[in-house]
Design a protein around this motif. Structure first.
Motif, PDB file in Angstrom:
ATOM      1  N   GLU A   1       0.823  -1.196   0.000  1.00  0.00           N
ATOM      2  CA  GLU A   1       0.000   0.000   0.000  1.00  0.00           C
ATOM      3  C   GLU A   1       0.868   1.262   0.000  1.00  0.00           C
ATOM      4  OE1 GLU A   1      -2.890   1.986   3.181  1.00  0.00           O
ATOM      5  OE2 GLU A   1      -3.499  -0.005   2.498  1.00  0.00           O
ATOM      6  N   GLU A   2       1.923   1.293   0.803  1.00  0.00           N
ATOM      7  CA  GLU A   2       2.797   2.467   0.847  1.00  0.00           C
ATOM      8  C   GLU A   2       3.567   2.648  -0.455  1.00  0.00           C
ATOM      9  OE1 GLU A   2       4.964   1.580   4.365  1.00  0.00           O
ATOM     10  OE2 GLU A   2       3.348   2.230   5.667  1.00  0.00           O
ATOM     11  N   VAL A   3       3.973   1.531  -1.062  1.00  0.00           N
ATOM     12  CA  VAL A   3       4.683   1.618  -2.338  1.00  0.00           C
ATOM     13  C   VAL A   3       3.744   2.154  -3.415  1.00  0.00           C
ATOM     14  CG1 VAL A   3       5.842   0.282  -4.140  1.00  0.00           C
ATOM     15  CG2 VAL A   3       6.354  -0.174  -1.741  1.00  0.00           C
ATOM     16  N   GLN A   4       2.514   1.672  -3.431  1.00  0.00           N
ATOM     17  CA  GLN A   4       1.526   2.167  -4.398  1.00  0.00           C
ATOM     18  C   GLN A   4       1.288   3.661  -4.202  1.00  0.00           C
ATOM     19  OE1 GLN A   4       0.329   0.440  -6.960  1.00  0.00           O
ATOM     20  NE2 GLN A   4      -0.687   2.283  -7.668  1.00  0.00           N
ATOM     21  N   HIS A   5       1.230   4.104  -2.951  1.00  0.00           N
ATOM     22  CA  HIS A   5       1.067   5.537  -2.668  1.00  0.00           C
ATOM     23  C   HIS A   5       2.259   6.330  -3.210  1.00  0.00           C
ATOM     24  CE1 HIS A   5      -0.064   9.229  -0.669  1.00  0.00           C
ATOM     25  NE2 HIS A   5       1.134   9.279  -0.135  1.00  0.00           N
ATOM     26  N   PHE A   6       3.465   5.786  -3.046  1.00  0.00           N
ATOM     27  CA  PHE A   6       4.673   6.432  -3.578  1.00  0.00           C
ATOM     28  C   PHE A   6       4.577   6.563  -5.094  1.00  0.00           C
ATOM     29  CE2 PHE A   6       9.118   5.808  -5.164  1.00  0.00           C
ATOM     30  CZ  PHE A   6       9.595   7.054  -4.808  1.00  0.00           C
ATOM     31  N   TYR A   7       4.160   5.499  -5.769  1.00  0.00           N
ATOM     32  CA  TYR A   7       4.005   5.529  -7.227  1.00  0.00           C
ATOM     33  C   TYR A   7       2.995   6.606  -7.641  1.00  0.00           C
ATOM     34  CZ  TYR A   7       6.420   0.992  -7.671  1.00  0.00           C
ATOM     35  OH  TYR A   7       7.328  -0.036  -7.647  1.00  0.00           O
ATOM     36  N   GLU A   8       1.862   6.642  -6.982  1.00  0.00           N
ATOM     37  CA  GLU A   8       0.819   7.614  -7.312  1.00  0.00           C
ATOM     38  C   GLU A   8       1.275   9.039  -7.021  1.00  0.00           C
ATOM     39  OE1 GLU A   8      -2.611   6.255  -5.128  1.00  0.00           O
ATOM     40  OE2 GLU A   8      -2.729   4.398  -6.311  1.00  0.00           O
ATOM     41  N   LEU A   9       1.954   9.233  -5.900  1.00  0.00           N
ATOM     42  CA  LEU A   9       2.449  10.557  -5.533  1.00  0.00           C
ATOM     43  C   LEU A   9       3.480  11.058  -6.542  1.00  0.00           C
ATOM     44  CD1 LEU A   9       2.495  12.885  -3.476  1.00  0.00           C
ATOM     45  CD2 LEU A   9       4.266  11.613  -2.241  1.00  0.00           C
ATOM     46  N   THR A  10       4.385  10.193  -6.952  1.00  0.00           N
ATOM     47  CA  THR A  10       5.410  10.567  -7.935  1.00  0.00           C
ATOM     48  C   THR A  10       4.758  11.057  -9.221  1.00  0.00           C
ATOM     49  OG1 THR A  10       6.933   8.936  -7.014  1.00  0.00           O
ATOM     50  CG2 THR A  10       7.439   9.754  -9.212  1.00  0.00           C
ATOM     51  N   ARG A  11       3.784  10.314  -9.710  1.00  0.00           N
ATOM     52  CA  ARG A  11       3.101  10.692 -10.950  1.00  0.00           C
ATOM     53  C   ARG A  11       2.288  11.973 -10.782  1.00  0.00           C
ATOM     54  NH1 ARG A  11       4.760   5.921 -11.043  1.00  0.00           N
ATOM     55  NH2 ARG A  11       5.077   4.704 -12.930  1.00  0.00           N
ATOM     56  N   SER A  12       1.671  12.139  -9.639  1.00  0.00           N
ATOM     57  CA  SER A  12       0.890  13.344  -9.376  1.00  0.00           C
ATOM     58  C   SER A  12       1.792  14.582  -9.381  1.00  0.00           C
ATOM     59  CB  SER A  12       0.181  13.206  -8.028  1.00  0.00           C
ATOM     60  OG  SER A  12      -0.489  14.398  -7.705  1.00  0.00           O
ATOM     61  N   ILE A  13       2.940  14.485  -8.755  1.00  0.00           N
ATOM     62  CA  ILE A  13       3.888  15.603  -8.722  1.00  0.00           C
ATOM     63  C   ILE A  13       4.381  15.930 -10.127  1.00  0.00           C
ATOM     64  CG2 ILE A  13       6.209  16.290  -7.954  1.00  0.00           C
ATOM     65  CD1 ILE A  13       5.565  14.697  -5.337  1.00  0.00           C
ATOM     66  N   LEU A  14       4.683  14.908 -10.906  1.00  0.00           N
ATOM     67  CA  LEU A  14       5.154  15.137 -12.271  1.00  0.00           C
ATOM     68  C   LEU A  14       4.066  15.768 -13.142  1.00  0.00           C
ATOM     69  CD1 LEU A  14       7.189  11.857 -12.781  1.00  0.00           C
ATOM     70  CD2 LEU A  14       8.112  14.172 -12.577  1.00  0.00           C
ATOM     71  N   ARG A  15       2.842  15.284 -13.034  1.00  0.00           N
ATOM     72  CA  ARG A  15       1.735  15.876 -13.809  1.00  0.00           C
ATOM     73  C   ARG A  15       1.530  17.339 -13.418  1.00  0.00           C
ATOM     74  NH1 ARG A  15      -0.408  10.639 -13.386  1.00  0.00           N
ATOM     75  NH2 ARG A  15      -1.459  11.139 -11.427  1.00  0.00           N
ATOM     76  N   HIS A  16       1.633  17.631 -12.125  1.00  0.00           N
ATOM     77  CA  HIS A  16       1.501  19.019 -11.664  1.00  0.00           C
ATOM     78  C   HIS A  16       2.615  19.882 -12.270  1.00  0.00           C
ATOM     79  CE1 HIS A  16       0.471  22.350  -9.031  1.00  0.00           C
ATOM     80  NE2 HIS A  16       1.752  22.448  -8.745  1.00  0.00           N
ATOM     81  N   GLY A  17       3.832  19.377 -12.248  1.00  0.00           N
ATOM     82  CA  GLY A  17       4.950  20.115 -12.832  1.00  0.00           C
ATOM     83  C   GLY A  17       4.756  20.379 -14.314  1.00  0.00           C
ATOM     84  N   GLN A  18       4.201  19.412 -15.034  1.00  0.00           N
ATOM     85  CA  GLN A  18       3.913  19.613 -16.452  1.00  0.00           C
ATOM     86  C   GLN A  18       2.822  20.673 -16.633  1.00  0.00           C
ATOM     87  OE1 GLN A  18       3.098  15.540 -17.685  1.00  0.00           O
ATOM     88  NE2 GLN A  18       5.046  15.465 -18.793  1.00  0.00           N
ATOM     89  N   ALA A  19       1.767  20.585 -15.834  1.00  0.00           N
ATOM     90  CA  ALA A  19       0.661  21.541 -15.936  1.00  0.00           C
ATOM     91  C   ALA A  19       1.116  22.970 -15.648  1.00  0.00           C
ATOM     92  CB  ALA A  19      -0.467  21.148 -14.984  1.00  0.00           C
TER      93      ALA A  19
ATOM     94  N   HIS B   1       7.334   7.242 -17.811  1.00  0.00           N
ATOM     95  CA  HIS B   1       8.781   7.046 -17.995  1.00  0.00           C
ATOM     96  C   HIS B   1       9.581   7.847 -16.973  1.00  0.00           C
ATOM     97  CE1 HIS B   1       8.117   5.866 -22.462  1.00  0.00           C
ATOM     98  NE2 HIS B   1       7.946   4.844 -21.650  1.00  0.00           N
ATOM     99  N   ALA B   2       9.204   9.099 -16.776  1.00  0.00           N
ATOM    100  CA  ALA B   2       9.908   9.942 -15.809  1.00  0.00           C
ATOM    101  C   ALA B   2       9.764   9.379 -14.393  1.00  0.00           C
ATOM    102  CB  ALA B   2       9.374  11.372 -15.872  1.00  0.00           C
ATOM    103  N   ALA B   3       8.553   8.958 -14.049  1.00  0.00           N
ATOM    104  CA  ALA B   3       8.326   8.394 -12.713  1.00  0.00           C
ATOM    105  C   ALA B   3       9.134   7.121 -12.522  1.00  0.00           C
ATOM    106  CB  ALA B   3       6.834   8.116 -12.512  1.00  0.00           C
ATOM    107  N   SER B   4       9.219   6.309 -13.558  1.00  0.00           N
ATOM    108  CA  SER B   4       9.995   5.072 -13.472  1.00  0.00           C
ATOM    109  C   SER B   4      11.471   5.355 -13.193  1.00  0.00           C
ATOM    110  CB  SER B   4       9.839   4.279 -14.771  1.00  0.00           C
ATOM    111  OG  SER B   4      10.612   3.116 -14.738  1.00  0.00           O
ATOM    112  N   LEU B   5      12.014   6.393 -13.821  1.00  0.00           N
ATOM    113  CA  LEU B   5      13.412   6.772 -13.554  1.00  0.00           C
ATOM    114  C   LEU B   5      13.592   7.201 -12.105  1.00  0.00           C
ATOM    115  CD1 LEU B   5      14.345   8.794 -16.749  1.00  0.00           C
ATOM    116  CD2 LEU B   5      15.388   6.656 -15.969  1.00  0.00           C
TER     117      LEU B   5
END
Length: 93
Positions: free
Chosen positions: A1-19, A31-35
């Protein structure tokens, strides 16, 4: 559950940065989140094996994030047919 939250948080931060225009919109968030995630888990594994301090882990993660976010190429070099942006203190020269 914590790892899934980390994955979701990483993507959310990246999407916000793009927006906000802070990150390139043409880059795949996955791809960016995976790196970032690979760097984090690699640093975490090495940190656990070394038994080092939390500060050492934070420093390694900061260094890896700097590379991911700022790249490896020297400023002003040509990349894929275009010039990479120079640091703000060098602009206008």
């Amino acid at each position: 559950e914590e790892v899934q939250h980390f994955y979701e948080l990483t993507r959310s931060i990246l999407r916000h940065g793009q927006a906000q225009g802070e990150l390139r919109r043409e880059v795949s968030v996955d791809h960016a989140a995976s790196l970032i995630e690979s760097g984090f888990f690699s640093a975490l594994a090495r940190w656990l094996l070394a038994g080092d301090t939390r500060q050492a882990l934070h420093q390694e993660m900061a260094a890896k994030l700097d590379i991911v976010l700022n790249g490896l190429m020297a400023r002003g070099r040509v990349r894929a047919g275009r010039v990479v942006a120079r640091p703000s203190h060098q602009r206008g020269r």
